[in-house]
Design a protein around this motif. Structure first.
Motif, PDB file in Angstrom:
ATOM      1  N   GLY A  18       0.776  -1.123   0.212  1.00 46.70           N
ATOM      2  CA  GLY A  18      -0.009   0.030   0.143  1.00 46.70           C
ATOM      3  C   GLY A  18       0.657   1.317  -0.032  1.00 46.70           C
ATOM      4  O   GLY A  18       0.229   2.405   0.104  1.00 46.70           O
ATOM      5  N   LEU A  40       3.040   7.803  -1.689  1.00 50.39           N
ATOM      6  CA  LEU A  40       1.648   7.642  -2.275  1.00 50.39           C
ATOM      7  C   LEU A  40       0.956   6.317  -1.455  1.00 50.39           C
ATOM      8  O   LEU A  40       1.495   5.090  -1.324  1.00 50.39           O
ATOM      9  CB  LEU A  40       1.605   7.389  -3.685  1.00 50.39           C
ATOM     10  CG  LEU A  40       2.222   8.632  -4.488  1.00 50.39           C
ATOM     11  CD1 LEU A  40       2.347   8.091  -5.955  1.00 50.39           C
ATOM     12  CD2 LEU A  40       1.813   9.670  -4.299  1.00 50.39           C
ATOM     13  N   LEU A  41      -0.006   6.568  -0.832  1.00 49.94           N
ATOM     14  CA  LEU A  41      -0.586   5.558   0.018  1.00 49.94           C
ATOM     15  C   LEU A  41      -2.064   5.104  -0.399  1.00 49.94           C
ATOM     16  O   LEU A  41      -2.839   5.955  -0.782  1.00 49.94           O
ATOM     17  CB  LEU A  41      -0.817   6.209   1.442  1.00 49.94           C
ATOM     18  CG  LEU A  41       0.343   6.978   2.196  1.00 49.94           C
ATOM     19  CD1 LEU A  41       0.169   7.630   3.316  1.00 49.94           C
ATOM     20  CD2 LEU A  41       1.398   6.041   2.160  1.00 49.94           C
ATOM     21  N   ASP A  42      -2.125   3.718  -0.475  1.00 49.54           N
ATOM     22  CA  ASP A  42      -3.265   3.188  -0.880  1.00 49.54           C
ATOM     23  C   ASP A  42      -4.609   3.517  -0.062  1.00 49.54           C
ATOM     24  O   ASP A  42      -4.333   3.895   1.255  1.00 49.54           O
ATOM     25  CB  ASP A  42      -3.298   1.556  -1.024  1.00 49.54           C
ATOM     26  CG  ASP A  42      -2.530   1.225  -2.211  1.00 49.54           C
ATOM     27  OD1 ASP A  42      -2.063   1.894  -3.056  1.00 49.54           O
ATOM     28  OD2 ASP A  42      -2.199   0.044  -2.259  1.00 49.54           O
ATOM     29  N   GLU A  43      -5.762   3.791  -0.593  1.00 50.45           N
ATOM     30  CA  GLU A  43      -7.061   4.045   0.313  1.00 50.45           C
ATOM     31  C   GLU A  43      -7.019   3.008   1.377  1.00 50.45           C
ATOM     32  O   GLU A  43      -6.740   1.776   1.102  1.00 50.45           O
ATOM     33  CB  GLU A  43      -8.195   3.880  -0.775  1.00 50.45           C
ATOM     34  CG  GLU A  43      -9.309   4.653  -0.079  1.00 50.45           C
ATOM     35  CD  GLU A  43     -10.692   4.799  -1.219  1.00 50.45           C
ATOM     36  OE1 GLU A  43     -11.359   5.298  -0.704  1.00 50.45           O
ATOM     37  OE2 GLU A  43     -10.375   4.450  -2.253  1.00 50.45           O
ATOM     38  N   ALA A  73      -7.732  10.011   6.837  1.00 47.32           N
ATOM     39  CA  ALA A  73      -7.736   9.519   5.396  1.00 47.32           C
ATOM     40  C   ALA A  73      -6.576   9.991   4.432  1.00 47.32           C
ATOM     41  O   ALA A  73      -6.769  10.882   3.631  1.00 47.32           O
ATOM     42  CB  ALA A  73      -8.969   9.429   4.714  1.00 47.32           C
ATOM     43  N   ARG A  75      -3.608  10.085   2.161  1.00 46.83           N
ATOM     44  CA  ARG A  75      -3.250   9.446   1.061  1.00 46.83           C
ATOM     45  C   ARG A  75      -1.898   9.746   0.408  1.00 46.83           C
ATOM     46  O   ARG A  75      -1.670   9.096  -0.305  1.00 46.83           O
ATOM     47  CB  ARG A  75      -4.422   9.632  -0.180  1.00 46.83           C
ATOM     48  CG  ARG A  75      -5.762   9.018   0.108  1.00 46.83           C
ATOM     49  CD  ARG A  75      -5.809   7.785   0.384  1.00 46.83           C
ATOM     50  NE  ARG A  75      -5.422   6.925  -0.930  1.00 46.83           N
ATOM     51  CZ  ARG A  75      -5.924   7.037  -2.152  1.00 46.83           C
ATOM     52  NH1 ARG A  75      -7.419   7.776  -2.228  1.00 46.83           N
ATOM     53  NH2 ARG A  75      -5.500   6.455  -3.018  1.00 46.83           N
ATOM     54  N   ALA A  76      -1.182  10.913   0.847  1.00 44.67           N
ATOM     55  CA  ALA A  76      -0.087  10.997   0.157  1.00 44.67           C
ATOM     56  C   ALA A  76       0.849  11.981   1.398  1.00 44.67           C
ATOM     57  O   ALA A  76       0.316  12.902   1.979  1.00 44.67           O
ATOM     58  CB  ALA A  76      -0.137  11.684  -0.912  1.00 44.67           C
ATOM     59  N   LEU A 109      -7.055  14.305  -5.385  1.00 42.27           N
ATOM     60  CA  LEU A 109      -7.359  13.978  -3.969  1.00 42.27           C
ATOM     61  C   LEU A 109      -7.704  15.403  -3.480  1.00 42.27           C
ATOM     62  O   LEU A 109      -7.811  16.395  -4.190  1.00 42.27           O
ATOM     63  CB  LEU A 109      -6.046  13.668  -3.270  1.00 42.27           C
ATOM     64  CG  LEU A 109      -5.599  12.148  -3.743  1.00 42.27           C
ATOM     65  CD1 LEU A 109      -4.114  11.711  -3.128  1.00 42.27           C
ATOM     66  CD2 LEU A 109      -6.408  11.029  -3.477  1.00 42.27           C
ATOM     67  N   GLU A 113      -6.019  15.512   2.327  1.00 49.01           N
ATOM     68  CA  GLU A 113      -5.466  14.143   2.351  1.00 49.01           C
ATOM     69  C   GLU A 113      -3.851  14.186   2.221  1.00 49.01           C
ATOM     70  O   GLU A 113      -3.285  12.992   2.110  1.00 49.01           O
ATOM     71  CB  GLU A 113      -6.116  13.237   1.237  1.00 49.01           C
ATOM     72  CG  GLU A 113      -7.734  13.410   1.563  1.00 49.01           C
ATOM     73  CD  GLU A 113      -8.213  12.706   0.528  1.00 49.01           C
ATOM     74  OE1 GLU A 113      -9.053  11.610   0.551  1.00 49.01           O
ATOM     75  OE2 GLU A 113      -8.186  13.228  -0.588  1.00 49.01           O
TER      76      GLU A 113
END
Length: 197
Positions: A18, A40-43, A73, A75-76, A109, A113
């Motif tokens: 992830g 970069l992080l997976d949902e 949440a 995401r990055a 996004l 986030e």
């Protein structure tokens, strides 16, 4: 001079499900230097932060705390070296927000986030235009096994990159832990200006 510290072997650093990492040369302060990193992080990824206890905090620290308080949440993350965006007042906060806005736009996004991190020279305005221009290259370079290059990309006064990785079995499941950090004598007082991911 490093004491009992050797450079990590990139091949020994375990990828984390992830998480993809991209690094590029954006010319934040110097040419031909890895100085812009994106995580970069997976949902569904879980993100937490521990921050300096100093009352004087750089703009990215304030924005990170604000974003983490508003949403789990994340995401990055966007990390630049060469400029700390510290001691820069309202302009520094605006520049940290602009960096989040730019990465959010590239990734589809929300700015909230994104977590921004900056390290380097203090009391100079962040060159947002160079960071924004470098984001597409950093994103395009993102892959799971980029921990070694990322450890180089976040260095400031470090004499060598710092990284650690371990795999353990817990309840019959294999768990991998990998981390990088930057900073030479920067953890005191109260986590001072060390960055770790």
């Amino acid at each position: 001079m490093p004491v009992n510290l050797s450079a990590p072997v990139a091949a020994d650093l375990l990828a984390i499900n992830g998480v993809r990492i991209g690094i590029t040369e954006a010319g934040v302060r110097k040419a031909n230097r890895k100085d812009l990193t994106v995580f970069l992080l997976d949902e569904g990824a879980s993100v937490a932060g521990v921050f300096t206890q100093n009352r004087f905090c750089a703009a990215p620290v304030q924005i990170c705390q604000e974003h983490l308080a508003a949403t789990p949440a994340v995401r990055a993350m966007v990390i630049n070296t060469g400029n700390a965006n510290a001691g820069t007042g309202a302009a520094g906060l605006a520049n940290a927000r602009a960096t989040c806005d730019a990465l959010a736009k590239e990734m589809g996004l929300k700015a909230g986030e994104i977590l921004p991190f900056s390290t380097g020279v203090i009391m100079e305005e962040l060159p947002v235009d160079r960071i924004v221009a470098g984001l597409p290259k950093a994103i395009a370079a993102a892959k799971a096994d980029n921990w070694g290059t990322a450890a180089e990309g976040i260095m400031t006064t470090d004499t060598l990159p710092k990284a650690f990785s371990r795999s353990v079995s817990i309840g019959g499941k294999t768990i991998s832990i990998t981390g990088i950090s930057k900073g030479a004598g920067m953890i005191r007082p109260n986590m001072a200006t060390m960055l770790g991911f």
